[in-house]
Design a protein around this motif. Structure first.
Motif, mmCIF file in Angstrom:
data_model
loop_
_atom_site.group_PDB
_atom_site.id
_atom_site.type_symbol
_atom_site.label_atom_id
_atom_site.label_comp_id
_atom_site.label_asym_id
_atom_site.label_seq_id
_atom_site.Cartn_x
_atom_site.Cartn_y
_atom_site.Cartn_z
ATOM 1 N N VAL A 28 -44.868 -6.917 27.976
ATOM 2 C CA VAL A 28 -43.586 -6.235 28.111
ATOM 3 C C VAL A 28 -43.667 -4.859 27.452
ATOM 4 O O VAL A 28 -44.152 -4.731 26.321
ATOM 5 N N ALA A 29 -43.179 -3.848 28.154
ATOM 6 C CA ALA A 29 -43.037 -2.517 27.571
ATOM 7 C C ALA A 29 -41.683 -2.416 26.877
ATOM 8 O O ALA A 29 -40.704 -3.037 27.300
ATOM 9 N N ILE A 30 -41.615 -1.647 25.787
ATOM 10 C CA ILE A 30 -40.371 -1.456 25.042
ATOM 11 C C ILE A 30 -39.898 -0.028 25.260
ATOM 12 O O ILE A 30 -40.658 0.928 25.053
ATOM 13 N N GLU A 31 -38.646 0.122 25.670
ATOM 14 C CA GLU A 31 -38.114 1.438 26.014
ATOM 15 C C GLU A 31 -36.801 1.675 25.283
ATOM 16 O O GLU A 31 -35.904 0.820 25.301
ATOM 17 N N LEU A 32 -36.669 2.838 24.651
ATOM 18 C CA LEU A 32 -35.435 3.179 23.936
ATOM 19 C C LEU A 32 -34.318 3.480 24.924
ATOM 20 O O LEU A 32 -34.494 4.252 25.868
ATOM 21 N N ASP A 33 -33.170 2.866 24.689
ATOM 22 C CA ASP A 33 -31.970 3.106 25.494
ATOM 23 C C ASP A 33 -30.938 3.774 24.589
ATOM 24 O O ASP A 33 -30.372 3.129 23.700
#
Length: 299
Positions: A254-259
């Motif tokens: 899983v990639a982690i992306e800032l929202d």
């Protein structure tokens, strides 16, 4: 103390309430559990139900519990969290004056006091930084004043972040868990959208929290009215580490992306508590491990 026979529970159908009712049924098998069905913001309806139920104990969970929901509708948050609590307390004084009241407050009320970076005990000033915390702090203080002025029998508990199965996506770990479940099921791309993962928080398993409520009720008569008790592990855990543990448990790439939409206007780098008083007065301390907490929130 004399064992409770009729326990009123507000918010019995909520995330904590469902688990609490199961805990109470085990801890007090001879007691009748009575869920409050009245709208907590309707003082006449609350009074009528208290009069009919004649509880000897009450655990007050009902409230607007999510920070974003309170921020979006401050009037509603104060109507439920403050005015609803006052409605309940006044009804108990009028119609069940010997009833034991346990108030489920929030460690979020400490707010700016967390900037010391130290584990806070119950003497730390309440300095809320958001609408939710302000409404809960107001209710907490109001109950303390009612105990002093009117003889309200109340214990005030301030739990830190507690998580478990079925927690709403309005909460950080609940949101991460729901996203990961959808990714695991192939219903969403393998991207986890997050807010500030550098923050450190004091996480508890919901079972440890509901056990504390049951212990507080069992020992209520031995404690001074308006006693305040933190429920905390004393161990700050970085949100990034929690997310990594969740991903590892599921074994997902899983990639982690800032929202940016998930960032809070006021965020505290570290929030952790000192629960020595609960250990001394209740014999309580958390028993669930970090992996227990991770597994529970993923259910």
């Amino acid at each position: 103390m004399e064992a409770p026979t009729r326990i009123l529970v507000t918010g019995a159908g909520g995330f904590v309430g469902r688990r609490l009712c199961a805990t109470l049924a085990t801890s007090f098998p001879d007691a009748t559990l009575v869920p409050l069905r009245a709208d907590i913001t309707d003082p006449d309806a609350v009074a009528a139900e208290i009069r009919a139920a004649t509880p000897d104990s009450c655990i007050h969970l009902a409230g607007i519990a999510a920070v974003p929901a309170a921020r979006q509708d401050p009037r509603r948050a104060f109507a439920v969290n403050l005015d609803g609590t006052l409605n309940l307390a006044r009804a108990l004084l009028d119609h069940a004056p010997r009833c034991r009241l346990i108030h489920a407050g929030s460690a979020d009320c400490y707010g700016a006091s967390f900037r010391t970076g130290l584990p806070l005990d119950e003497s730390a000033p309440l300095a809320p930084l958001n609408t939710y915390a302000a409404s809960k702090a107001a209710a907490d203080l109001a109950l303390g004043a009612m105990a002093a002025e009117s003889g309200l029998r109340v214990l005030r508990l301030r739990p830190f972040n507690h998580v478990g199965p079925g927690q709403s996506e309005a909460f950080a770990l609940g949101s991460f868990a729901a996203q990961l479940r959808r990714i695991a099921a192939g219903e969403a791309p393998a991207v986890l959208r997050v807010g500030n993962l550098d923050a450190e928080r004091d996480f508890l398993h919901i079972a440890d929290v509901t056990r504390a409520y049951a212990l507080a009720l069992a020992r209520f008569d031995d404690l001074p009215d308006a006693t305040i008790l933190n429920l905390a592990s004393g161990t700050p855990r970085r949100l990034h580490d929690m997310v990594e543990a969740m991903i590892a448990t599921l074994g997902l790439p899983v990639a982690i992306e800032l929202d940016p939409a998930r960032l809070r206007p006021s965020d505290i780098p570290r929030a952790t508590g000192n629960a020595d008083r609960a250990a001394t007065l209740l014999g309580w301390q958390p028993t669930h491990s970090l992996q227990d907490i991770i597994s529970a929130v993923l259910q």
